[in-house]
Enzyme design. Structure first.
Site, mmCIF file in Angstrom:
data_model
loop_
_atom_site.group_PDB
_atom_site.id
_atom_site.type_symbol
_atom_site.label_atom_id
_atom_site.label_comp_id
_atom_site.label_asym_id
_atom_site.label_seq_id
_atom_site.Cartn_x
_atom_site.Cartn_y
_atom_site.Cartn_z
ATOM 1 N N GLU A 473 40.240 25.309 35.161
ATOM 2 C CA GLU A 473 40.646 24.996 36.639
ATOM 3 C C GLU A 473 41.023 23.206 36.477
ATOM 4 O OE1 GLU A 473 39.327 26.356 40.819
ATOM 5 O OE2 GLU A 473 37.992 26.974 39.256
ATOM 6 N N GLU A 753 27.940 22.106 40.897
ATOM 7 C CA GLU A 753 28.828 22.587 41.748
ATOM 8 C C GLU A 753 27.919 23.651 42.830
ATOM 9 O OE1 GLU A 753 31.434 25.988 40.239
ATOM 10 O OE2 GLU A 753 32.854 25.914 41.947
HETATM 11 C C1 BGC Z 1 36.926 24.937 43.011
HETATM 12 C C2 BGC Z 1 36.247 23.984 44.389
HETATM 13 C C3 BGC Z 1 37.391 24.222 45.419
HETATM 14 C C4 BGC Z 1 37.522 25.588 45.717
HETATM 15 C C5 BGC Z 1 38.349 26.098 46.830
HETATM 16 C C6 BGC Z 1 37.005 26.255 43.451
HETATM 17 O O1 BGC Z 1 37.367 27.249 42.410
HETATM 18 O O2 BGC Z 1 36.091 24.736 41.992
HETATM 19 O O3 BGC Z 1 35.719 23.183 44.020
HETATM 20 O O4 BGC Z 1 37.433 23.424 46.307
HETATM 21 O O5 BGC Z 1 37.835 26.516 44.448
HETATM 22 O O6 BGC Z 1 37.375 26.869 47.569
#
Ligand code: BGC
Length: 875
Positions: A473, A753
């Site tokens: 990501e 997270e």
């Molecule tokens: C990210 C988040 C992001 C989100 C959106 C995720 O995969 O890691 O932090 O804001 O997607 O909902």
């Protein structure tokens, strides 16, 4: 001794023994680089020595060699930040010196400061004679590294040389076998089809009279590599990498020579770095020496993207971390525990055997059986492999990848080698943003929280603000950045960093005013149009303005903000936003979505309906737009948007609140109350009642938060503002789930997270979304500085020209302290309980004032620059 003689020397040289020159001269925004400066109209800032109270006048002089380019003359003003250059706009490659002097509060003229240097980079595409080059062969690897080189003769004495460079991909340059600069991923991640940042290096010392060689390595990076998440896509911005270099040499006799990338260069994909991928790691084979050099493919066409100097500091190695523990794996490998979750890579110094491969794997956590937990990396392989040419000891580190990790596993080492601590060094990489703030207290866990926040930001400020640095990501998620920006600005001078990323937001904004979910969007088509994510376009410029006083950040982004507010307006139906979806109050714990429109994406989006979140953020963004218009002197706009914001607030109140300040037409949630209070969406008379309801919901949750990404950052502030500071403190010091201290009790060294990404009794959380380095919940840092220690900026006099000192004396602490290097110098607020009283020490920087709001409720006091001491009774 050294200090004494230095002092004597300066006394001898300086005619004025009481000279108090300005210091910390900076052009542009803090961490902007002075070589390769990006703007033709610089702004100038300086600080006054601590003994001075106030500046009453200043004079700036800008020179080029002995020629004066601009003499401002004495200007009666207290302005000491972002004074615009008044001379003719600078041109490319211009090297200037500037200095400043000032008159203090008594009108006494102070000595000139020493000269500061500034040199512009290549300011426009017209300056480039170079061509885009890449090796002409077909590469075998999916993410190959290209090697490029050129020999040339410099037959005279060299007086100055500059290397200008950028890449489609990421580069590393060498001259005569020596690395140019110490930056990594230096051109960084921008919206490549709109803007490519160029770098300027002083390479005078690397060149020699006679034969010289320039070499470049070219990785795929974000441009041509595997990016973004969830896809096998290679090369969102293009399949082919490219290097653009221009070496400009000035000889002592005044003549010059330019060696630019063109058809005279040679290239190959055969070399020791077989492949390198941001997500997957680097494959290095020391046996594969470069060969098959052939003339490169060169293109005259520079392309559409603006070529402009990088406006902030590149990524650099900022510190190293040594292992705290080594363990042996079942298969005979070794796991090095660095004791800290970090971002960068491992430098290894290890014994190797010819033709054998050593594999480096990384992980943020270990499983119960002591092996690496890599499942949360999802498809990112994050594996480096080194194959040895000969037996012996090697020192190696990769070039064009990075990892998020605490543990490093080495396998494939010679059988009888004994592991040594210095086999592995953790190399910490991030944008080189100076640390400007510190927070500490009497509470070990609160201090660990501050450390986790700082490490979370380090790891997620690798050229752009990212959600996480480890899984497939690592994207510039707008919502995460929006909530964390203010805290980032407390801890680092990230002014130029944010301004640059806002430039990418502008480049990536959709024609209809929407903002992509993450920026640069890497041409990703999906759009959630999520409230709280898109509003990075308004909230971040405002946060930067309030904390730096830089008006330009509002001017630059004004039309982006207008378009975003227009997008919301276009979605309204009878003043409400029934069609809004998005990520909701992302990751709210114990979410129980009622069947209906807002549970369409499962429990990750929380219980607060997107239409409510939409109206809340529409109201907030419209108000910021109105405030920005006022600051910029756009009075008609200010009026128009203030009216719009007022209408949104009225609609919000009517739809979602009853006369008792209780939520209606939506599930009652902490976040619903938090946003209503923090964004001033409901009238003052309802606020106190809403605060009561919020406190009740916290009590019903057993003193716990029930907020996600959007509510959590403002939760404590909303409680505090409505008279529930004790409840706010209870939440901050809570250690059962969900709370800030809970992950710390599970061993966290960064922000996670989820509050329960790992628990000692239940193990790992949902692997699909389980980052151990996600800064969003670190947004509490803002409240720690502003309220627990007590340093709050004042939007009416931004950049800490005036600020408010309002420490909250909580029962859980004996003392707390925050220090911040503001644009005017060091400010601090420290309190300590002693002898039944509270001692408070405040430092107010020169040229500013502060308002002290005493915790005992005494009338507020205006504080002049300098130190202040108070003793107040505890309540
Ligand atoms: C990210 C988040 C992001 C989100 C959106 C995720 O995969 O890691 O932090 O804001 O997607 O909902």
């Amino acid at each position: 001794m050294v200090a004494v003689s230095a002092l004597l020397m300066s006394a001898l040289i300086s005619p004025d023994a009481n000279a108090k020159p300005a210091y910390a001269l900076t052009a542009g925004e803090g961490a902007a680089e002075s070589l390769g400066y990006a703007s033709e109209v610089p702004t100038f800032s300086w600080k006054l020595p601590e003994s001075v109270k106030r500046q009453t006048a200043f004079q700036i002089e800008v020179r080029q060699e002995n020629k004066t380019l601009w003499d401002s003359g004495w200007i009666n003003s207290d302005q000491s930040t972002f004074v615009r250059f008044g001379g003719a706009p600078l041109t490319s490659r211009q090297h200037v010196q500037w200095r400043v002097r000032f008159r203090d509060e008594n009108g006494h003229e102070q000595a000139w400061s020493p000269f500061a240097q500034l040199e512009t980079g290549l300011l426009s595409a017209k300056d480039w004679k170079a061509q885009w080059i890449r090796p002409s062969q077909t590469a075998e690897a999916a993410e190959p590294v290209g090697y490029l080189r050129r020999q040339f003769t410099a037959d005279k004495e060299i007086s100055r040389a500059r290397l200008y460079v950028t890449a489609r991909g990421i580069f590393e340059m060498e001259i005569n076998g020596q690395r140019v600069g110490s930056d990594h991923f230096a051109n960084g991640f921008t919206v490549y089809d709109k803007r490519l940042d160029t770098l300027t290096y002083d390479v005078t010392k690397l060149l020699k009279r006679g034969e010289n060689s320039v070499q470049g390595k070219l990785g795929t990076g974000w441009y041509a590599g595997r990016y973004p998440f969830g896809t096998k896509q290679i090369g969102p911005y293009g399949k082919d990498t490219g290097l653009l270099v221009q070496l400009e040499i000035t000889y002592a006799d005044g003549s010059s020579q330019t060696v630019a990338s063109d058809g005279q260069w040679e290239g190959t994909y055969v070399g020791p770095i077989v492949s390198s991928s941001l997500y997957d790691g680097e494959i290095y084979d020391a046996r594969r020496q470069s060969k098959d050099w052939a003339p490169v493919t060169a293109t005259h066409e520079l392309g559409e993207a603006r070529l402009t100097p990088k406006p902030f500091a590149p990524v650099r190695e900022t510190q190293t971390v040594t292992p705290v523990k080594i363990s042996v794996t079942q298969s005979g490998g070794y796991i090095f525990d660095l004791g800290q979750n970090l971002v960068g890579w491992a430098r290894v110094k290890i014994p190797v055997e010819a033709n054998q491969s050593v594999t480096l794997r990384f992980a943020e956590m270990l499983k119960d059986d002591g092996t690496l937990y890599t499942e949360n990396y999802r498809s990112a392989k994050s594996t480096d492999v080194y194959t040895a040419a000969t037996s012996g000891e090697i020192v190696w580190e990769p070039r064009f990848t990075f990892h998020g990790f605490r543990y490093v596993e080495l396998s494939g080492l010679p059988k009888n080698a004994k592991p040594q601590n210095d086999w592995v060094t953790g190399i910490v990489l991030h944008s080189d943003l100076p640390t400007i703030g510190s927070f500490d207290s009497s509470h070990a866990k609160l201090n660990q929280l501050q450390s986790n926040i700082v490490w979370g930001w380090r790891g997620n400020s690798l050229d752009i603000p990212t959600d996480c640095p480890q899984r497939d990501e690592r994207a510039g998620w707008t919502g995460d950045a929006e909530v964390f920006c203010a805290t980032a600005l407390y801890n680092t001078d990230s002014h130029a960093f944010w301004k640059s990323w806002l430039g990418s937001l502008r480049d990536d904004q959709d024609a209809d005013g929407g903002i992509p979910d993450f920026v640069p969007s890497a041409k990703h088509k999906g759009r959630a149009h999520s409230p709280g994510w898109m509003d990075a376009a308004t909230i971040i410029p405002w946060d930067v303005y309030v904390r730096t006083g830089d008006v330009e950040v509002l001017a630059e982004n004004f039309s982006m903000m207008e378009k975003l507010v227009g997008w919301y307006r276009g979605q309204t139906v009878d003043g409400l936003l029934p069609k809004i979806k998005g990520y909701g109050d992302w990751l709210q714990p114990y979410s129980k979505p009622a069947p209906g429109e807002h549970d369409w994406a499962g429990d990750k989006r929380g219980d607060t309906p997107p239409p409510l979140l939409g109206l809340a953020f529409y109201g907030r963004s419209a108000q910021i737009l109105a405030d920005s218009a006022r600051v910029l002197g756009r009075n008609d706009d200010a009026k128009k948007y203030a009216d719009e914001a007022a209408t949104v607030r009225a609609n919000f109140t009517r739809q979602y609140f009853d006369a008792n300040g209780k939520m209606q037409n939506a599930p009652e949630t902490q976040t619903g109350y938090v946003l209503a209070i923090a964004f001033n969406l409901i009238p003052a008379e309802l606020k106190a009642k809403a605060g009561e309801n919020l406190a009740r919901l916290v009590a019903e949750a057993g003193g716990h938060l029930r907020t996600g990404f959007l509510g959590t950052p403002f939760l404590t502030a909303a409680l505090d503002e409505t008279g529930h500071a004790d409840v706010a403190a209870q939440l901050l010091f809570q250690d059962s789930y969900p709370s800030w201290f809970y992950p710390i009790d599970q061993g966290a060294t960064t922000m996670w997270e989820r509050w329960n990404s790992y628990t000692r009794d239940r193990g790992f959380g949902d692997v699909a979304m389980n980052s151990f380095n996600h800064y969003a919940y670190g947004a509490i840092g803002q409240w720690m500085y502003e309220r627990v220690a007590g340093l709050t900026p004042d939007a009416a006099q931004p950049g800490y020209k005036h600020f408010i000192v309002r420490p909250l004396i909580v029962s859980q602490l004996e003392h707390a302290r925050a220090e911040l290097d503001t644009p005017y110098g060091k400010a601090s607020s420290a309190w300590k309980k002693q002898n039944g009283k509270v001692a408070i020490d405040v430092l107010v920087p020169p040229n500013t004032t502060a308002t002290f709001e005493s915790p005992d409720g005494a009338p507020a006091k205006i504080l002049e620059p300098g130190p202040h001491h108070f003793e107040v009774a505890t309540k």
